[in-house]
Design an enzyme around this catalytic site. Structure first.
Site, mmCIF file in Angstrom:
data_model
loop_
_atom_site.group_PDB
_atom_site.id
_atom_site.type_symbol
_atom_site.label_atom_id
_atom_site.label_comp_id
_atom_site.label_asym_id
_atom_site.label_seq_id
_atom_site.Cartn_x
_atom_site.Cartn_y
_atom_site.Cartn_z
ATOM 1 N N ASP A 265 0.952 -1.218 0.094
ATOM 2 C CA ASP A 265 0.107 -0.022 0.019
ATOM 3 C C ASP A 265 0.985 1.269 -0.033
ATOM 4 O O ASP A 265 2.115 1.269 0.272
ATOM 5 C CB ASP A 265 -0.872 -0.162 1.204
ATOM 6 C CG ASP A 265 -2.122 1.044 0.832
ATOM 7 O OD1 ASP A 265 -2.108 1.732 -0.039
ATOM 8 O OD2 ASP A 265 -3.104 1.054 1.536
HETATM 9 C C1 BGC Z 1 -4.812 3.483 -0.098
HETATM 10 C C2 BGC Z 1 -5.030 2.512 -1.111
HETATM 11 C C3 BGC Z 1 -4.958 3.094 -2.539
HETATM 12 C C4 BGC Z 1 -3.499 3.987 -2.414
HETATM 13 C C5 BGC Z 1 -3.335 4.795 -3.799
HETATM 14 C C6 BGC Z 1 -3.624 4.182 -0.162
HETATM 15 O O1 BGC Z 1 -3.654 5.288 0.803
HETATM 16 O O2 BGC Z 1 -4.761 2.936 1.222
HETATM 17 O O3 BGC Z 1 -6.161 1.822 -1.029
HETATM 18 O O4 BGC Z 1 -5.053 2.279 -3.538
HETATM 19 O O5 BGC Z 1 -3.590 4.868 -1.420
HETATM 20 O O6 BGC Z 1 -4.091 5.841 -3.925
#
Ligand code: BGC
Length: 744
Positions: A265
């Site tokens: 993530d």
């Molecule tokens: C989120 C993800 C997301 C990623 C990219 C993160 O903060 O938890 O779900 O895909 O950002 O935007």
């Protein structure tokens, strides 16, 4: 037919011969199996090129190998539509004008359809949008289990039941990947709240982990064949999950044989040695050390960039793990950006809008309909008063990473106005002022929602108009603002915000035809429930919000959604709050919050059923404008062995006047077991469409799996011999017929 096959074989052979003759390297030779291409590409890469493949080069892309013509890999959020383009290294908009999308309903709504065909349609449609925009990895869908109604991200997930989420996630993934776009299932695993999301050490026991929190991810990997998966922010067994020996190496890659890429993530990577050893393949979004943070070269400082290279160059680590990571990333590329036979995709097409509307309509849940207030009776000219901020507020913007730049979004008020045109006079009163903020990351809705009038004036205005209306439709609930349904924050209260309870009470006092439409991705308290004859759960429905809602309120479509999670009366009725340790206990000297999951496997309806606590609205509940009568549930045998299956049948009849669909649910109880088991668990469901008077027999076949619990000591699924009961139900609190059987 034979001639056709001979021609195909001849063609393939000639392409292969051509490739060889023209000296095309094996990794570019589309006739070769992917694994051969991966090995060939790997053998041509320098050490620096290999390391270059396993971390980001911008907010959403990672490097390819320019020297070899291997393209960059582009990811996108996910999971409700394709995110608009942001700057290379900023969250702000890049300012493109061709990056608006169709916003599909939130995943809670998809789960509420209880219809795997809708999940397939969703996946196919959003995959086509991703493909058209040249994205290779869609960051979604999310299948974290609903543990508390305070979790700000529940709207991005598929509810509280592992079986339901498993059934829904698989077709979504297949649909996306049929476009040559990888699904990236998130957030693996135990990211069950947003509060302290980077520092919560989730502590479920093994049985709870395997029975509740892992099955949907396992289904995504084993049955859905997802090509990538996203590690979550939290910790498990004191290790961050993006590099976690237990969850990534032992379970995901070991037990489930996952051959795709683990993507961190954004900012979920914390340590080079752990990232090398514990199963991470692609690092994204790391915030670097402050000296370089935010600068375009910061990507070289990523944990899996220069620091990794230095460890290899100094001989402190070998290249075995690196090669495994690179293989996985190459495999991801050959399945997506370098796949020879991808379709071209499509964007903002009429089909996609139709899909968004259909999924939205099927997911709307009619929670209550006393006296048949709904559907609206439009046989004579009517006066309809619409009240509430959510009737006008655009909801596709906000909520964090799932925020979208929708090509259009039809508000509930506009949808109703159009549907009621010529049949009713529609007026509007604000009722309450919530959050008038209308932008995120530079995407602005352009709405001006400012209203400085005090609450009593707003209520008085709505009440005055309500007195004179045939129907009052209050559209409220939560929104995508901080501490509502929003990433990186949890809700701070279970009740409705912004004084909405008072507005609803006041309206109920003056008009008996009050309909409350709750827009949210979470359960909310409804202290006024008995005073309001009709209540509708409308989720976040995306581009077609107003149309889908009007379809159900006017009866153009008969509602058939069922709740994918329990609505408790009070927060204390939720296991995670009654005995669990939400939101965790801070360690005295460390920024880590240990959180025991003391409720164990008793989450959602499992808790309510077992502890005999009546819910406000039960898991699986949802009404229709018609009635369904269930016959007797029968089994094809009285007893079964572990290697056999058992088949149940139940006839269901539409006894009302309009066509409709019913979700028939199969629950299994294991009344006598040496372990505490939930009172019953969902093990099958089917949505049947029935004309008035029509009867269909629904069949469920289950095997040992449906009878088993996870024995942590033996580390295996165990079905204890003895008596079991199967229940056919219209909701988890509405069992219509049961039958006993024995496991020998
Ligand atoms: C989120 C993800 C997301 C990623 C990219 C993160 O903060 O938890 O779900 O895909 O950002 O935007």
């Amino acid at each position: 037919m034979r001639k056709f096959f001979i021609a195909v074989i001849a063609f393939s052979l000639s392409v292969a011969a051509l490739a060889q003759a023209s000296g095309i390297p094996a990794y570019l030779d589309c006739t070769k199996p992917i694994e051969d291409r991966v090995e060939d590409a790997l053998s041509r890469l320098t050490l620096e090129e290999k390391v270059g493949l396993i971390h980001a080069q911008s907010k959403f892309s990672s490097r390819g190998v320019p020297r070899l013509g291997i393209p960059e890999l582009w990811t996108t959020d996910g999971p409700h539509g394709i995110r608009s383009e942001v700057m290379w290294d900023e969250w702000h908009q890049a300012g493109w004008t061709n990056d608006s999308c169709v916003a599909f309903p939130a995943l809670t709504c998809l789960a509420a359809t209880w219809n795997p065909d809708m999940a397939a349609l969703y996946g196919k449609s959003i995959g086509e949008e991703a493909r058209y925009r040249n994205k290779n990895v869609l960051l979604g869908p999310g299948v974290n289990m609903y543990r508390t109604p305070l979790n700000g991200r529940n709207f991005e997930y598929m509810g509280e039941d592992p079986y339901l989420a498993s059934q829904m996630v698989v077709p979504y993934i297949r649909g996306v990947q049929s476009n040559g776009v990888a699904a990236c299932v998130k957030h693996y695993a135990l990211n069950n709240q947003e509060l302290h999301r980077h520092t919560t050490n989730a502590m479920p026991d093994d049985r709870t982990l395997y029975e509740i929190y892992l099955p949907a991810f396992k289904a995504a990997v084993v049955d859905g064949g997802t090509w990538s998966i996203m590690g979550s922010y939290n910790l498990y067994k004191n290790q961050h999950v993006c590099h976690n020996q237990y969850l990534l190496n032992d379970i995901l890659k070991g037990e489930w044989g996952f051959d795709g890429a683990v993507v961190s993530d954004w900012g979920g990577t914390h340590d080079t040695a752990q990232a090398i050893a514990n199963g991470l393949d692609l690092e994204f979004g790391t915030w670097t050390d402050g000296r370089t943070m935010g600068k375009t070269n910061a990507y070289d400082s990523y944990f899996m960039a220069d620091p990794y290279l230095e460890l290899i160059r100094s001989g402190k680590v070998g290249t075995e793990e690196l090669d495994d990571k690179v293989r996985r990333v190459l495999r991801l590329m050959f399945r997506t950006s370098m796949s020879p036979d991808r379709p071209y995709g499509s964007m903002c097409s009429p089909d996609h809008y139709a899909a968004a509307r259909e999924i939205g309509v099927e997911g709307i849940v009619l929670l209550r309909n006393e006296g048949g207030v709904l559907p609206l009776d439009l046989t004579a000219p009517r006066k309809v008063l619409v009240v509430g901020e959510n009737a006008i507020k655009m909801m596709t913007v906000g909520g964090g990473s799932s925020s979208l730049k929708a090509q259009h979004e039809i508000s509930p008020l506009d949808g109703l106005r159009e549907a009621l045109d010529g049949k009713a006079e529609v007026s509007y009163a604000r009722g309450y002022v919530g959050d008038v903020n209308t932008g995120q990351d530079g995407v602005a809705t352009g709405q001006n929602l400012a209203d400085g009038r005090p609450a009593d004036v707003l209520i008085a205005e709505a009440v005055e108009l309500a007195k004179d209306a045939d129907y009052v439709i209050f559209v409220g609930g939560l929104n995508k603002s901080w501490h509502q349904d929003c990433e990186d924050s949890d809700r701070e209260q279970y009740g409705l915000p912004y004084g909405q309870d008072a507005v609803i009470e006041a309206l109920a006092g003056v008009n008996k035809n009050l309909v409350v439409v709750n827009v949210s991705g979470n359960a909310v308290a409804m202290p006024w429930v008995v005073k309001v004859p009709a209540i509708v759960q409308a989720w976040y429905l995306g581009s077609e919000t107003g149309n889908a809602l009007a379809d159900v309120l006017t009866g153009r479509v008969n509602p058939s959604g069922k709740l994918p999670f329990t609505f408790p009366v009070r927060l204390e009725d939720v296991g995670a709050h009654a005995v669990g340790e939400y939101p965790g206990v801070k360690r005295p000297d460390e920024d880590v919050w240990d959180e025991k999951y003391n409720e164990g496997v008793l989450t959602g309806y499992r808790w309510h059923d077992t502890k005999k606590i009546s819910p406000l609205f039960a898991f699986g509940h949802g009404l229709s404008y018609t009635d369904f009568a269930y016959g007797k549930l029968t089994a094809d045998k009285k007893s079964m062995t572990e290697s056999e299956t058992i088949t149940f049948e139940i006839p269901v009849t539409n006894t009302g006047k309009v066509a409709g669909a019913e979700v028939v649910q199969l629950y299994i109880s294991d009344p006598k077991c040496s372990f505490l088991r939930p009172a019953k668990e969902l093990k099958g469901f089917e949505k049947v469409y029935l004309e008035p008077g029509q009867t269909k027999t629904v069949t469920f076949t289950v095997g040992r799996d449906a009878l088993s619990y996870f024995d942590a000591d033996r580390h295996e699924w165990v079905a204890e011999p003895g008596k079991f009961t199967a229940h056919a139900a219209s909701a988890s609190d509405d069992i219509r017929s049961s039958v006993d059987f024995t496991l020998k």
